[in-house]
Design a protein around this motif. Structure first.
Motif, short mmCIF file in Angstrom:
data_model
loop_
_atom_site.label_atom_id
_atom_site.label_comp_id
_atom_site.label_asym_id
_atom_site.label_seq_id
_atom_site.Cartn_x
_atom_site.Cartn_y
_atom_site.Cartn_z
N ALA A 143 12.43 14.08 7.58
CA ALA A 143 11.75 12.90 7.72
C ALA A 143 10.84 12.32 6.44
O ALA A 143 10.56 11.28 6.25
CB ALA A 143 10.86 12.77 8.95
N VAL A 144 10.04 13.44 5.78
CA VAL A 144 8.96 13.13 5.09
C VAL A 144 9.66 13.00 3.39
O VAL A 144 8.86 12.73 2.57
CB VAL A 144 7.90 14.05 5.01
CG1 VAL A 144 7.58 14.39 6.56
CG2 VAL A 144 8.51 15.50 4.48
N VAL A 145 11.04 13.45 3.29
CA VAL A 145 11.52 13.31 1.82
C VAL A 145 11.27 11.94 1.40
O VAL A 145 11.57 10.89 1.89
CB VAL A 145 12.94 13.88 1.88
CG1 VAL A 145 13.57 13.46 0.60
CG2 VAL A 145 13.09 15.16 2.34
N ASP A 146 10.50 11.68 0.09
CA ASP A 146 10.36 10.52 -0.48
C ASP A 146 9.33 9.66 0.15
O ASP A 146 9.30 8.67 -0.56
CB ASP A 146 11.71 9.71 -0.66
CG ASP A 146 12.83 10.30 -1.67
OD1 ASP A 146 12.15 11.01 -2.35
OD2 ASP A 146 13.95 10.31 -1.37
N ALA A 147 8.77 10.09 1.12
CA ALA A 147 7.71 9.17 1.79
C ALA A 147 6.34 9.21 0.93
O ALA A 147 6.11 10.45 0.59
CB ALA A 147 7.27 9.69 3.28
N ASP A 148 5.75 8.07 0.85
CA ASP A 148 4.21 8.20 0.27
C ASP A 148 3.22 8.34 1.30
O ASP A 148 2.23 8.47 0.88
CB ASP A 148 4.35 6.97 -0.89
CG ASP A 148 4.64 5.69 -0.20
OD1 ASP A 148 4.92 5.53 1.03
OD2 ASP A 148 4.58 4.92 -1.21
N LEU A 152 0.86 -1.32 -0.01
CA LEU A 152 0.04 0.00 0.19
C LEU A 152 0.86 1.26 0.00
O LEU A 152 0.48 2.11 -0.43
CB LEU A 152 -0.81 0.08 1.25
CG LEU A 152 -1.84 -1.19 1.16
CD1 LEU A 152 -2.72 -1.12 2.86
CD2 LEU A 152 -3.04 -1.04 0.24
N PHE A 153 2.06 1.14 0.67
CA PHE A 153 2.68 2.22 1.02
C PHE A 153 4.34 1.86 0.95
O PHE A 153 4.47 0.73 1.85
CB PHE A 153 2.64 3.18 2.18
CG PHE A 153 1.10 3.98 1.87
CD1 PHE A 153 0.85 5.00 1.33
CD2 PHE A 153 0.23 3.35 2.77
CE1 PHE A 153 -0.35 5.63 1.15
CE2 PHE A 153 -1.08 3.92 2.56
CZ PHE A 153 -1.28 4.92 1.73
N SER A 154 5.30 2.22 0.58
CA SER A 154 6.56 1.68 0.28
C SER A 154 7.59 2.38 1.33
O SER A 154 8.47 1.86 1.86
CB SER A 154 6.97 1.39 -1.04
OG SER A 154 7.38 2.67 -1.40
N ARG A 155 7.28 3.64 1.69
CA ARG A 155 8.21 4.51 2.61
C ARG A 155 7.24 5.38 3.45
O ARG A 155 6.28 5.98 2.84
CB ARG A 155 8.74 5.38 1.77
CG ARG A 155 9.83 4.55 0.77
CD ARG A 155 10.95 5.73 -0.05
NE ARG A 155 11.85 6.48 0.91
CZ ARG A 155 12.88 5.82 1.13
NH1 ARG A 155 13.51 4.91 0.61
NH2 ARG A 155 13.78 6.65 2.14
N VAL A 156 7.14 5.15 4.69
CA VAL A 156 6.28 5.65 5.71
C VAL A 156 7.02 6.68 6.58
O VAL A 156 8.11 6.28 6.91
CB VAL A 156 5.52 4.71 6.51
CG1 VAL A 156 4.67 5.46 7.40
CG2 VAL A 156 4.47 3.84 5.56
N ALA A 157 6.70 7.78 6.82
CA ALA A 157 7.13 8.72 7.79
C ALA A 157 6.28 9.00 8.91
O ALA A 157 4.91 9.19 8.88
CB ALA A 157 7.75 10.17 7.20
#
Length: 301
Positions: free
Chosen positions: A61-66, A3-8
């Protein structure tokens, strides 16, 4: 498919650290980055190995997070959203875990124009706080309420709903203002009453504080558990949901006056009818699976 690959996650208190643990346990391939402004909290997060990366700055922290989840007091949501606005990836979903939704939704949308904002409230928690208090099963069998604005597409909301389901939660979707009225009754007013009762007990001149502590019966003891909750978090809850809380408090005050009158005039039938009706509410909570039927909440004796 993930569902999401990168979480912050921004904020590593009870809910944030529980969410981190739950993601690590249920979605081991997700790249998890967390942020907290407190150096001691960050040190504990590293020691507990709760994330792949730990940052001081929320924007980093949120850079590249989906998926970005804000787990900060509701009064800080707007400021944190403004801090991360310039670092969000296109298409990133921004959510939260606060127990007030209408003002949080307005604050996030004002700070994040054009961003997919889907507020969430996992109705779970304890009176403990900090990263050591969290546990992965906190959301298991509990409700998570989503309050998406009208412009969010249904598939985006369902995507976030599936994320919470993978963490063990049950999901409900409702209007943000309606959420705040419901939680004013089920959560905010009970906390306000608990704070008030414990404060009253500590102020009574005819009963010493030592006696209050020593002879605490179940009812007062359980109020102190609720009243031990994070004071900053609850300060912000009451200030940001004041309209719904005051409306509910007004109704409670009227009911309390009626109860006072029944006691004064010896109206036993009135008291028994109320106590019988409210007992059924407790049974309904147990039947819904939101608490256990063990005597005294399962405390050892």
């Amino acid at each position: 498919m993930l569902l999401f690959s990168r979480v912050a996650i921004v904020g590593m208190g009870l809910i944030g650290s529980s969410l981190a643990r739950a993601v690590r346990e249920n979605m081991p391939t997700v790249r998890l980055t967390v942020s907290d402004g407190d150096a001691e909290v960050r040190a504990r997060v590293l020691a507990l190995d709760l994330a792949d990366d730990v940052t001081e700055n929320a924007g980093a922290a949120v850079v590249d997070a989906d998926l970005v989840v804000l787990a900060v007091p509701v009064g800080a949501m707007g400021a944190v959203a403004a801090e991360i606005a310039g670092e969000l990836s296109p298409g990133a979903v921004v959510s939260d875990v606060g127990s007030v939704k209408e003002k949080v939704l307005n604050a996030l949308m004002a700070a994040l124009p054009g961003v997919i904002v889907i507020p969430a409230h996992p109705v779970a928690g304890t009176e403990k706080s900090g990263p050591d208090a969290g546990f992965a099963s906190l959301f298991t069998g509990r409700w998570c309420i989503l309050t998406p604005p009208a412009e969010v597409e249904a598939w985006q909301t369902e995507r976030l709903a599936d994320f919470w389901r993978l963490l063990g939660a049950k999901v409900e979707t409702m209007d943000a203002a309606h959420h705040d009225r419901v939680l004013a009754v089920t959560s905010h007013l009970p906390h306000l009453i608990a704070y008030s009762i414990v404060g009253t007990a500590s102020d009574l001149e005819t009963v010493t504080q030592g006696e209050v502590i020593k002879f605490s019966a179940g009812g007062f003891r359980d109020f102190t558990r609720i009243a031990a909750s994070d004071p900053v978090m609850w300060r912000d809850v009451f200030l940001n949901n004041r309209e719904a809380v005051l409306e509910t408090l007004g109704r409670f005050t009227e009911d309390l006056t009626a109860l006072q009158r029944a006691i004064r005039w010896g109206e036993g039938d009135t008291l028994e009818a109320l106590f019988t009706r409210t007992r059924e509410i407790r049974r309904g909570i147990i039947d819904e699976g939101q608490d256990i039927d063990t005597a005294d909440f399962g405390r050892p004796h």
